[in-house]
Scaffold this motif. Structure first.
Motif, PDB file in Angstrom:
ATOM      1  N   THR A   1      37.138 -16.205  19.546  1.00  0.00           N
ATOM      2  CA  THR A   1      37.071 -17.443  18.763  1.00  0.00           C
ATOM      3  C   THR A   1      37.485 -17.182  17.325  1.00  0.00           C
ATOM      4  OG1 THR A   1      35.354 -18.412  20.161  1.00  0.00           O
ATOM      5  CG2 THR A   1      35.505 -19.231  17.888  1.00  0.00           C
ATOM      6  N   VAL A   2      36.929 -16.139  16.723  1.00  0.00           N
ATOM      7  CA  VAL A   2      37.257 -15.808  15.336  1.00  0.00           C
ATOM      8  C   VAL A   2      38.734 -15.451  15.204  1.00  0.00           C
ATOM      9  CG1 VAL A   2      36.811 -14.182  13.453  1.00  0.00           C
ATOM     10  CG2 VAL A   2      34.897 -15.208  14.703  1.00  0.00           C
ATOM     11  N   ARG A   3      39.290 -14.762  16.183  1.00  0.00           N
ATOM     12  CA  ARG A   3      40.721 -14.436  16.143  1.00  0.00           C
ATOM     13  C   ARG A   3      41.538 -15.725  16.093  1.00  0.00           C
ATOM     14  NH1 ARG A   3      45.124 -14.536  18.580  1.00  0.00           N
ATOM     15  NH2 ARG A   3      44.351 -15.421  20.518  1.00  0.00           N
ATOM     16  N   ARG A   4      41.168 -16.705  16.913  1.00  0.00           N
ATOM     17  CA  ARG A   4      41.907 -17.980  16.955  1.00  0.00           C
ATOM     18  C   ARG A   4      41.705 -18.783  15.680  1.00  0.00           C
ATOM     19  NH1 ARG A   4      41.335 -19.881  23.335  1.00  0.00           N
ATOM     20  NH2 ARG A   4      41.903 -17.832  24.176  1.00  0.00           N
ATOM     21  N   VAL A   5      40.506 -18.768  15.133  1.00  0.00           N
ATOM     22  CA  VAL A   5      40.213 -19.471  13.882  1.00  0.00           C
ATOM     23  C   VAL A   5      41.013 -18.847  12.734  1.00  0.00           C
ATOM     24  CG1 VAL A   5      38.375 -19.833  12.168  1.00  0.00           C
ATOM     25  CG2 VAL A   5      37.965 -20.374  14.581  1.00  0.00           C
ATOM     26  N   ARG A   6      41.064 -17.534  12.688  1.00  0.00           N
ATOM     27  CA  ARG A   6      41.860 -16.856  11.644  1.00  0.00           C
ATOM     28  C   ARG A   6      43.346 -17.139  11.810  1.00  0.00           C
ATOM     29  NH1 ARG A   6      38.130 -11.611  11.666  1.00  0.00           N
ATOM     30  NH2 ARG A   6      36.711 -12.273  10.018  1.00  0.00           N
TER      31      ARG A   6
END
Length: 161
Positions: free
Chosen positions: A85-90
């Protein structure tokens, strides 16, 4: 700097005790507890955090991003979902400032492991995660001991310059 907030919720029923499904909550294993039913590990704290992060970034929700029709995420850990999720948000141009999660249920008793859970979730998110817990005073599915719920908020920042 542009700040954005998001909110997320998740609810899972307890699995049948005979299933042997382990309890995973806030990126931790909870030995001796009956697990929650779900496509992945049913970690309501991690799932609510994912939903809050996707909401803040305008990327939809957990079901849109990690649908139950995708076998890649079957049995996935809450920590793995948070990392992705954090990878996609970044990738969408945001940095995670913080996440706050509240678990709602009678069990497991979160208080004694709150610090450990915050460390595990913060490691997966790469930013501070705070965790709290409450009961619903006998009301609703969590009060009747049928499952566990969680609500989360997330704060993201996007550089505008």
């Amino acid at each position: 700097m542009q700040l954005r907030t998001g909110i997320g919720t998740d609810v899972h029923a307890f699995a049948q005790a005979a299933s042997g499904r382990p309890m995973r909550l806030a990126c931790l294993d909870w030995p001796g507890e009956v697990g929650l039913a779900g496509h992945s590990d049913a970690d309501v704290a991690a799932h609510a955090a994912c939903d809050a992060l996707f909401s803040a970034a305008g990327l939809g929700d957990l079901g849109t991003q990690f649908g139950t029709d995708d076998p890649v995420w079957a049995g996935a850990s809450g920590a793995a979902l948070l990392v992705e999720t954090v990878r996609r948000v970044r990738a969408a141009g945001f940095d995670v400032e913080n996440v706050a999660v509240q678990v709602i249920g009678n069990r497991p008793r979160v208080g004694g492991r709150r610090g450990e859970a915050e460390e595990a979730m913060s490691a997966a998110v790469g930013a501070p995660v705070s965790l709290s817990a409450t009961t619903s005073d006998g009301l609703g599915l969590t009060g009747r001991g049928e499952g566990v719920a969680a609500v989360a908020t997330a704060l993201l920042a996007r550089s505008t310059g």
